[in-house]
Motif scaffolding. Structure first.
Motif, PDB file in Angstrom:
ATOM      1  N   GLN A 132      -2.228  19.596  -3.932  1.00 57.88           N
ATOM      2  CA  GLN A 132      -2.577  18.978  -5.143  1.00 57.88           C
ATOM      3  C   GLN A 132      -2.736  17.608  -5.022  1.00 57.88           C
ATOM      4  O   GLN A 132      -3.440  16.869  -5.559  1.00 57.88           O
ATOM      5  N   GLU A 133      -1.788  16.906  -4.593  1.00 59.45           N
ATOM      6  CA  GLU A 133      -1.603  15.226  -4.339  1.00 59.45           C
ATOM      7  C   GLU A 133      -2.611  14.896  -3.426  1.00 59.45           C
ATOM      8  O   GLU A 133      -3.347  13.830  -4.018  1.00 59.45           O
ATOM      9  N   VAL A 134      -2.958  15.164  -2.352  1.00 59.42           N
ATOM     10  CA  VAL A 134      -3.875  14.676  -1.324  1.00 59.42           C
ATOM     11  C   VAL A 134      -5.297  14.966  -1.938  1.00 59.42           C
ATOM     12  O   VAL A 134      -6.157  14.089  -1.699  1.00 59.42           O
ATOM     13  N   LEU A 180       8.161  11.874  -2.776  1.00 55.06           N
ATOM     14  CA  LEU A 180       7.546  12.439  -1.808  1.00 55.06           C
ATOM     15  C   LEU A 180       6.088  12.933  -1.910  1.00 55.06           C
ATOM     16  O   LEU A 180       5.249  12.519  -1.225  1.00 55.06           O
ATOM     17  N   ARG A 181       5.810  13.388  -3.194  1.00 53.82           N
ATOM     18  CA  ARG A 181       4.620  13.633  -3.620  1.00 53.82           C
ATOM     19  C   ARG A 181       3.667  12.224  -3.499  1.00 53.82           C
ATOM     20  O   ARG A 181       2.630  11.918  -3.367  1.00 53.82           O
ATOM     21  N   ARG A 182       4.380  11.291  -4.031  1.00 53.32           N
ATOM     22  CA  ARG A 182       3.632   9.722  -4.061  1.00 53.32           C
ATOM     23  C   ARG A 182       3.392   9.361  -2.581  1.00 53.32           C
ATOM     24  O   ARG A 182       2.375   8.911  -2.449  1.00 53.32           O
ATOM     25  N   LEU A 183       4.325   9.503  -1.756  1.00 55.76           N
ATOM     26  CA  LEU A 183       4.124   9.231  -0.391  1.00 55.76           C
ATOM     27  C   LEU A 183       2.942  10.016   0.182  1.00 55.76           C
ATOM     28  O   LEU A 183       2.237   9.213   0.893  1.00 55.76           O
ATOM     29  N   PHE A 184       2.729  11.319   0.138  1.00 54.03           N
ATOM     30  CA  PHE A 184       1.700  12.025   0.452  1.00 54.03           C
ATOM     31  C   PHE A 184       0.230  11.312  -0.090  1.00 54.03           C
ATOM     32  O   PHE A 184      -0.838  11.251   0.590  1.00 54.03           O
ATOM     33  N   ARG A 185       0.290  11.102  -1.513  1.00 50.25           N
ATOM     34  CA  ARG A 185      -0.904  10.555  -2.061  1.00 50.25           C
ATOM     35  C   ARG A 185      -1.110   9.295  -1.632  1.00 50.25           C
ATOM     36  O   ARG A 185      -2.398   8.893  -1.117  1.00 50.25           O
ATOM     37  N   GLU A 186      -0.313   8.525  -1.268  1.00 49.84           N
ATOM     38  CA  GLU A 186      -0.333   7.025  -0.675  1.00 49.84           C
ATOM     39  C   GLU A 186      -1.147   7.081   0.556  1.00 49.84           C
ATOM     40  O   GLU A 186      -2.024   6.302   1.103  1.00 49.84           O
ATOM     41  N   ARG A 235       0.813  -1.235   0.181  1.00 48.07           N
ATOM     42  CA  ARG A 235      -0.049  -0.046  -0.091  1.00 48.07           C
ATOM     43  C   ARG A 235       0.758   1.171   0.104  1.00 48.07           C
ATOM     44  O   ARG A 235       0.472   2.112  -0.436  1.00 48.07           O
ATOM     45  N   ILE A 236       1.873   1.314   0.763  1.00 48.53           N
ATOM     46  CA  ILE A 236       2.922   2.277   0.696  1.00 48.53           C
ATOM     47  C   ILE A 236       4.136   1.742  -0.046  1.00 48.53           C
ATOM     48  O   ILE A 236       4.958   0.883   0.531  1.00 48.53           O
ATOM     49  N   ASP A 237       4.581   2.662  -0.852  1.00 49.53           N
ATOM     50  CA  ASP A 237       5.937   2.402  -1.671  1.00 49.53           C
ATOM     51  C   ASP A 237       7.238   2.616  -0.658  1.00 49.53           C
ATOM     52  O   ASP A 237       7.249   3.463   0.076  1.00 49.53           O
ATOM     53  N   ARG A 238       8.084   1.750  -0.971  1.00 54.05           N
ATOM     54  CA  ARG A 238       9.559   2.124  -0.527  1.00 54.05           C
ATOM     55  C   ARG A 238       9.388   2.208   1.433  1.00 54.05           C
ATOM     56  O   ARG A 238       9.737   3.456   1.780  1.00 54.05           O
ATOM     57  N   ILE A 239       8.809   1.229   1.928  1.00 56.62           N
ATOM     58  CA  ILE A 239       8.952   0.965   3.291  1.00 56.62           C
ATOM     59  C   ILE A 239       9.346  -0.416   3.586  1.00 56.62           C
ATOM     60  O   ILE A 239       9.514  -1.201   2.705  1.00 56.62           O
TER      61      ILE A 239
END
Length: 372
Positions: free
Chosen positions: A272-274, A125-131, A82-86
């Motif tokens: 924007q992302e969220v 970072l934008r992807r993390l915010f979105r995820e 669900r969360i990338d790169r953890i």
């Protein structure tokens, strides 16, 4: 693992790695005793990681942040895919967890505060915010919760005002009140008054509610690892909680110490992302962000005053040489929180040093503090 001594945790790491050779640690960290260890071929993580990370809570440490989950490891297991790169996490024995160790450098070592993030890291970072905002409350119902809220489970009611009020109450009760007998005179001399939290509570009544989601709660440069390929990984989920997604942005901006221009850019990208990922997540963010930032800056002062005293050593034999640098950090925190703390003036560096000196010096103590 709670309550284990460092030697016991080290023995556990040696058992998992097939010997003590190659074990590194304890690694830097406030809440946990952590070791990196070589992985034997039969380990479940060995196909993807050269080393694992074993963590155990340090007994007796103070928690200055309200938490929602009893186990960072179980949360990470629930977030896989669900969360990338953890870090991938496995349970190797009952209530004993091993995380994959991300090889690389912290973002703190990669880049100094005040510098703009690399373009690739901004995208990640934008992807993390979105995820994060796509993780809904009920999707984590099977992850055990903690009761670090004076006996009450964290509410998941999408009420941003109540969320901030609970944070303020936690800081007042668990950080200030519970430690006032020991640190009250130090707070008073620095001009830090508990009453300042009441003003933050009044401000909280003006918040717009946003749909609650998962919050990492500690996104700073030391919790981002840049791997050997330059990719950004997010570690240390121990302060994760369920709550207002704007709190994630406020915490991130406060901890990262961006330049004003970079701070504004990251905030816009977050919004924007969220909003695209989950409509309503950025509602009234420009109006509410200053209120959440005011809380973060105030909380940092309450926390840092105590942590600094702890870090300088026992009252009978403090590390006087470290005091000037520690005092500089406290003064910086006080300056950042001047308005919400309602300080008429920010103590000078000499005044901060003097406050800690007087607090440390006990009757009969002959150790000599440095000149400011």
């Amino acid at each position: 693992m709670a309550g284990h001594t460092a030697s016991e945790v080290h023995r556990q790491a040696a058992e998992l790695s097939g010997g003590a050779r190659g074990i590194v640690g304890p690694l830097k960290g406030y809440h946990h005793e952590t070791y990196a260890l070589p992985l034997p071929e039969e380990n479940l993580l060995s196909a993807r990681y050269a080393r694992g990370k074993l963590r155990a809570p340090r007994p007796g440490v103070l928690w200055f942040d309200r938490r929602c989950f009893t186990s960072e490891d179980r949360l990470l297991m629930a977030l896989q895919g669900r969360i990338d790169r953890i870090p991938e996490t496995v349970e190797v024995a009952e209530n004993v967890f091993l995380q994959g160790f991300i090889e690389g450098r912290t973002l703190a070592r990669w880049q100094l505060p005040g510098r703009s993030l690399a373009a690739g890291h901004v995208l990640q970072l934008r992807r993390l915010f979105r995820e994060l905002v796509t993780i809904k409350v009920d999707e984590l119902k099977d992850v055990p919760r903690t009761c670090e809220t004076h006996g009450q489970r964290p509410a998941c009611d999408d009420d941003s005002t109540a969320f901030l009020s609970r944070l303020i109450d936690f800081t007042g009760q668990r950080v200030y009140d519970d430690n006032a007998e020991q640190y009250g005179t130090l707070f008073e001399e620095l001009g830090v008054r508990r009453e300042a939290l009441a003003g933050l509570g009044d401000s909280a009544t003006l918040l717009t509610s946003r749909p609650f989601t998962l919050i990492h709660g500690d996104l700073h440069r030391h919790n981002f690892i840049v791997d050997t390929a330059g990719a950004l990984w997010t570690i240390d989920w121990e302060l994760a909680m369920i709550g207002d997604p704007l709190y994630e942005l406020a915490t991130h901006l406060h901890l990262m110490r961006y330049s004003p221009r970079e701070e504004a850019r990251i905030a816009e990208l977050w919004a924007q992302e969220v909003e695209a990922a989950r409509p309503g997540s950025s509602a009234s963010w420009q109006q509410d962000l200053p209120r959440l930032l005011a809380y973060k800056r105030t909380q940092s002062v309450f926390t840092d005053v105590i942590r600094t005293a702890e870090a300088l050593g026992p009252r009978t034999d403090p590390n006087w040489r470290a005091l000037p640098r520690a005092a500089w950090k406290i003064r910086r925190a006080l300056a950042a929180a001047r308005d919400p703390l309602e300080l008429k003036s920010v103590p000078t560096l000499r005044q901060v040093v003097s406050a800690y000196t007087r607090w440390f010096r006990l009757p009969g103590d002959q150790s000599a503090p440095p000149r400011a």
